[in-house]
Every structure is written in structure tokens, then in C-alpha cells.
Design a protein around this motif. Structure first.
Motif, mmCIF file in Angstrom:
data_model
loop_
_atom_site.group_PDB
_atom_site.id
_atom_site.type_symbol
_atom_site.label_atom_id
_atom_site.label_comp_id
_atom_site.label_asym_id
_atom_site.label_seq_id
_atom_site.Cartn_x
_atom_site.Cartn_y
_atom_site.Cartn_z
ATOM 1 N N THR A 24 0.836 -1.205 0.000
ATOM 2 C CA THR A 24 0.000 0.000 0.000
ATOM 3 C C THR A 24 0.868 1.251 0.000
ATOM 4 O O THR A 24 0.602 2.194 -0.749
ATOM 5 N N HIS A 25 1.901 1.257 0.830
ATOM 6 C CA HIS A 25 2.774 2.425 0.915
ATOM 7 C C HIS A 25 3.491 2.658 -0.419
ATOM 8 O O HIS A 25 3.550 3.786 -0.908
ATOM 9 N N ARG A 26 4.004 1.595 -1.014
ATOM 10 C CA ARG A 26 4.778 1.728 -2.251
ATOM 11 C C ARG A 26 3.912 2.089 -3.455
ATOM 12 O O ARG A 26 4.261 2.963 -4.235
ATOM 13 N N TYR A 27 2.786 1.388 -3.614
ATOM 14 C CA TYR A 27 2.027 1.519 -4.860
ATOM 15 C C TYR A 27 0.770 2.370 -4.768
ATOM 16 O O TYR A 27 0.253 2.802 -5.792
ATOM 17 N N PHE A 54 -5.277 7.794 6.064
ATOM 18 C CA PHE A 54 -4.997 6.368 5.880
ATOM 19 C C PHE A 54 -5.365 5.566 7.126
ATOM 20 O O PHE A 54 -5.717 4.394 7.032
ATOM 21 N N PHE A 55 -5.312 6.197 8.292
ATOM 22 C CA PHE A 55 -5.784 5.555 9.518
ATOM 23 C C PHE A 55 -7.258 5.188 9.362
ATOM 24 O O PHE A 55 -7.673 4.078 9.677
ATOM 25 N N GLY A 134 11.681 6.207 -3.947
ATOM 26 C CA GLY A 134 11.624 5.949 -2.516
ATOM 27 C C GLY A 134 12.339 4.660 -2.135
ATOM 28 O O GLY A 134 12.757 3.877 -2.979
ATOM 29 N N GLU A 135 12.488 4.467 -0.854
ATOM 30 C CA GLU A 135 13.052 3.237 -0.311
ATOM 31 C C GLU A 135 12.427 2.986 1.047
ATOM 32 O O GLU A 135 11.809 3.872 1.615
ATOM 33 N N SER A 136 12.583 1.796 1.545
ATOM 34 C CA SER A 136 12.135 1.432 2.891
ATOM 35 C C SER A 136 10.650 1.757 3.102
ATOM 36 O O SER A 136 10.294 2.643 3.862
ATOM 37 N N PHE A 137 9.791 0.985 2.444
ATOM 38 C CA PHE A 137 8.347 1.237 2.503
ATOM 39 C C PHE A 137 7.637 0.481 3.611
ATOM 40 O O PHE A 137 6.478 0.718 3.878
#
Length: 161
Positions: A24-27, A54-55, A134-137
Motif C-alpha cells: 500500500t505504501h509503495r504503490y 490512511f488511519f 523511494g526506499e524502505s516502505f
């Protein structure tokens, strides 16, 4: 349903939520819902962020599953999934909002290796201000390279003393 099966469903859901969060965070957050997530990378005035929605996005199905399982005993497995999602949401809140970003000043200093590694990984995630590159999702699992960075920092600090 036996309580061990129930507990296993809650636990499995909690573990699976790390993958769901990463994806979810990445895409999604760095994709088509970037407009909700962007202010998390480019902090504006005020306490609340659009990113806080998102919460709500994750809480609604969790509450619905818990309610469905409460109202219909044949859907107790669904209630267990809802509690697993809720437990992950609580862990996410504690790690992301309290420990990493310190939006709530409950714990401000820690030399714990895990906390230092997760804060470093998140710092590397936030060095990218746009939705690309980005990195570390993830949230709770930390890539080995961040553990190594923290261990190296700890060794350097010991050697200086």
C-alpha cells in the motif's frame, strides 16, 4: 471456534499486514493517492496531515469485520481478522507516530538497536520528497543494511570512548 485458532488468525493477519502495508505504501500512497500522502513528506503547519486519512481507510474495514463477527458467530474468523488489522494499526501508530515521528512525546530517547534501526530506515525513506525513488516502505521489519548502519554507529561510538 477454538481460542488457539482465533489467536492464530489474529497473529497471521498481523504478520500479513506488514506486506499489505509495504504494498500500500509503495504503490498506493506513493502512487495514485500521493495527494493524501505528500504532506507527510513535506510537513506543513498544524498537527494533522491529509496522510492521517490512511488511519481511517484501514480502520473502517477493521471495524466492519469486528462488527460482522460480533453479530454473527459463524463469522468469528472475520472478527479475528479485524482484530489482527486493528492490532497492526495500533503497532503502526506506536512505531510511526510515537517512536519515529514523535508526534506524541511519550518516548523521546532510546538506544535500543531496533528503534534506532527503524528510525534510520524511515529517515532514509523521508529523504525522498517526491513520490518516485523511494526506499524502505515497510514499517515493522527493517532491512539488514539499516541494522548494519546502526551497529557500525554503535561500534564507532564505543571506539571513541
Amino acid at each position: 471456534m477454538h481460542w488457539l485458532v482465533y489467536a492464530a488468525i489474529v497473529t497471521a493477519t498481523f504478520i500479513i499486514m506488514e506486506a499489505v502495508t509495504w504494498l500500500t505504501h509503495r504503490y498506493v500512497m506513493h502512487g495514485f493517492l500521493w495527494y493524501l500522502h505528500e504532506d507527510h513528506h513535506r510537513k506543513g503547519p498544524g498537527f494533522f496531515e491529509k496522510n492521517d486519512w490512511f488511519f481511517v481507510i484501514f480502520a473502517i474495514p477493521s471495524i466492519g469485520m469486528i462488527l460482522a463477527g460480533t453479530l454473527d458467530p459463524e463469522l468469528l474468523w472475520l472478527q479475528a481478522i479485524g482484530f489482527g488489522v486493528m492490532a497492526y494499526g495500533f503497532a503502526y501508530f506506536m512505531v510511526h507516530e510515537v517512536i519515529i515521528h514523535q508526534r506524541f512525546k511519550w518516548f523521546t530517547r532510546s538506544n535500543n538497536m531496533y528503534i534506532r534501526a527503524i528510525r534510520w530506515a524511515h529517515k532514509m525513506h523521508h529523504k525522498h520528497l517526491g513520490k518516485e525513488d523511494g526506499e524502505s516502505f515497510g514499517m515493522l521489519l527493517v532491512h539488514q543494511k539499516y541494522w548494519e548502519k546502526v551497529k557500525k554507529d554503535r561500534e564507532n561510538t564505543r571506539n571513541k570512548n
